[in-house]
Enzyme design. Sequence first.
Site, PDB file in Angstrom:
ATOM      1  N   HIS A  71      25.777  19.160  49.414  1.00 23.72           N
ATOM      2  CA  HIS A  71      26.742  18.409  49.673  1.00 23.72           C
ATOM      3  C   HIS A  71      26.623  16.884  49.851  1.00 23.72           C
ATOM      4  O   HIS A  71      26.906  16.767  51.214  1.00 23.72           O
ATOM      5  CB  HIS A  71      28.054  19.219  50.375  1.00 23.72           C
TER       6      HIS A  71
ATOM      7  N   HIS B  61      27.178  12.714  49.060  1.00 22.79           N
ATOM      8  CA  HIS B  61      27.763  11.700  47.883  1.00 22.79           C
ATOM      9  C   HIS B  61      26.525  10.401  48.007  1.00 22.79           C
ATOM     10  O   HIS B  61      26.666   9.743  49.184  1.00 22.79           O
ATOM     11  CB  HIS B  61      29.101  11.101  48.558  1.00 22.79           C
TER      12      HIS B  61
ATOM     13  N   HIS C 216      33.238  22.526  52.232  1.00 21.90           N
ATOM     14  CA  HIS C 216      33.732  22.134  53.233  1.00 21.90           C
ATOM     15  C   HIS C 216      34.981  22.997  53.868  1.00 21.90           C
ATOM     16  O   HIS C 216      36.050  22.331  53.754  1.00 21.90           O
ATOM     17  CB  HIS C 216      34.118  20.726  53.194  1.00 21.90           C
TER      18      HIS C 216
ATOM     19  N   ASP D  33      28.489  16.679  53.629  1.00 27.02           N
ATOM     20  CA  ASP D  33      29.415  15.798  53.033  1.00 27.02           C
ATOM     21  C   ASP D  33      29.391  14.534  53.382  1.00 27.02           C
ATOM     22  O   ASP D  33      30.292  13.747  53.608  1.00 27.02           O
ATOM     23  CB  ASP D  33      30.835  16.324  53.263  1.00 27.02           C
TER      24      ASP D  33
ATOM     25  N   GLY E  65      36.182  10.131  54.510  1.00 26.33           N
ATOM     26  CA  GLY E  65      34.629  10.174  54.638  1.00 26.33           C
ATOM     27  C   GLY E  65      33.940   9.703  55.600  1.00 26.33           C
ATOM     28  O   GLY E  65      34.232   8.431  56.013  1.00 26.33           O
TER      29      GLY E  65
HETATM   30  O1  DOR Z   1      35.833  12.694  52.954  1.00 28.46           O
HETATM   31  C1  DOR Z   1      35.530  13.079  51.956  1.00 28.46           C
HETATM   32  N1  DOR Z   1      34.836  12.101  51.265  1.00 28.46           N
HETATM   33  N2  DOR Z   1      35.729  14.131  51.074  1.00 28.46           N
HETATM   34  C2  DOR Z   1      35.727  14.079  49.908  1.00 28.46           C
HETATM   35  O2  DOR Z   1      36.104  15.104  49.476  1.00 28.46           O
HETATM   36  C3  DOR Z   1      35.155  13.183  48.970  1.00 28.46           C
HETATM   37  C4  DOR Z   1      34.378  12.235  49.755  1.00 28.46           C
HETATM   38  C5  DOR Z   1      33.828  10.959  49.080  1.00 28.46           C
HETATM   39  O3  DOR Z   1      33.751  10.927  48.177  1.00 28.46           O
HETATM   40  O4  DOR Z   1      34.034   9.800  49.888  1.00 28.46           O
END
Ligand code: DOR
EC number: 3.5.2.3
Length: 426
Positions: free
Chosen positions: A57, A59, A228, A301, A320
């Site tokens: 997980h 980004h 998560h 995450d 995030g």
């Molecule tokens: O905190 C988060 N950030 N939770 C998410 O589900 C998406 C992620 C993001 O893409 O910034």
Amino acid sequence: MLLLKNGKILKNGVLVSKDILIDDKKIVKIDKNIQENVEKVLDLEGKFVSPGFIDVHVHWREPGFEYKENIYHASRAAARGGFTTAMPMPNLDPVPDNYENLKIQLDIIERDSVIRAIPYGAITKGELGKDYAEFEELVDYVFAFSDDGRGVQDANMMYESMMVAAKLNKAIVAHCEDNSLIRGGCMHCGRRSRELDLPGIPSVCESVQIARDVLLAEAAGCHYHVCHVSTKESVRVVREAKAAGIKVTCEVCPHHLISDEMDIPEDNGMWKMNPPLRSREDRNALIAGLLDGTIDVIATDHAPHATHEKDLTMRKAAFGIVGSETAFSQLYTKFVKTGVFSLDLLVKLMTEKVADTFGLPYGRLEENGYADLVVIDLEKSLKIDPEKFLSKGRNTPYVGEEIYGIPVLTLSEGKVAYKDSEVFDI
Ligand code: DOR
């Protein structure tokens, strides 16, 4: 050929001294005192060697949001944290909901990533929850299907997607959030949100959708993985679903294990993430879930944002925080050094349990296996300093915290993906 001398690896939960011989991408031998004439020999001086971590997980923001992060930086940040495999989420622009869109991301990964990266395909077009993504076009190139960042609101869409995923032998990996229960919240709905007078997201916003989905997964016969998990009710639902024989697995993030709502010192957007930091009771339930096997894996995450999106109040900031570069060390410091759980369990939750959960041929140190590994100095410590991150994201609430167990060398398929130049000259 590369020979790593005097490393310590975990064997049946015990640290034992071994040499590791690497030829190109593979480990060819793991033994005591290997005597082989090779071009390169590196003395690890008793440092710990783990299989490279797998993060299902992350980004990585590219294509579409390069001002927050890109694949070049994110992969180096992951390697610095000891990760050799990462699965980037599809909340991108364009969303990888068909092959043409996905190809843009695959090409950048090929060009810029220093570790293995296997992207997700979206469940719905544009992650908008209205039309299905092109599952058949994507299936050969993606790790699994997910609309991470958003919950799939329509039960029938989720059900149909699960049936297709089951046929294609892929998992549905779900961000669980019922939009009707978000209630404009920016943190957990609990004691701290009342103290700070901020709108809260109730726990049921997450757990209600997991409860729906485990029943849909049972009916569809699909591997359903929950992103998560953050609440005690979510852990309970997953535990009971597993007991009922449903193919459900789940992950937890380091920040939900380390912190809870009461650690939020003030109305500061650096502490904002989705799902939010929950109550102490929730945090204890997550730790218990890890220990009894309800929670299968740890995933970061890693969610980088630009400073102007995080240097704001809770109401206004983006959700995030970053995690790749500090995940292992923070967990090692908080839980292994204090005896809550063993180094062996922590490593398994980041390596072989991830591989077993998703049927991946990585996550183990073994002869003929990929030379994906991380050398960690368990004695070394440092203070978290976002200015030194390799990620473009600086958004962590843990600035200045002292962490132990620092990765000093990461090899991905035998190639150096990260090295601490003060420790190794390779
Ligand atoms: O905190 C988060 N950030 N939770 C998410 O589900 C998406 C992620 C993001 O893409 O910034």
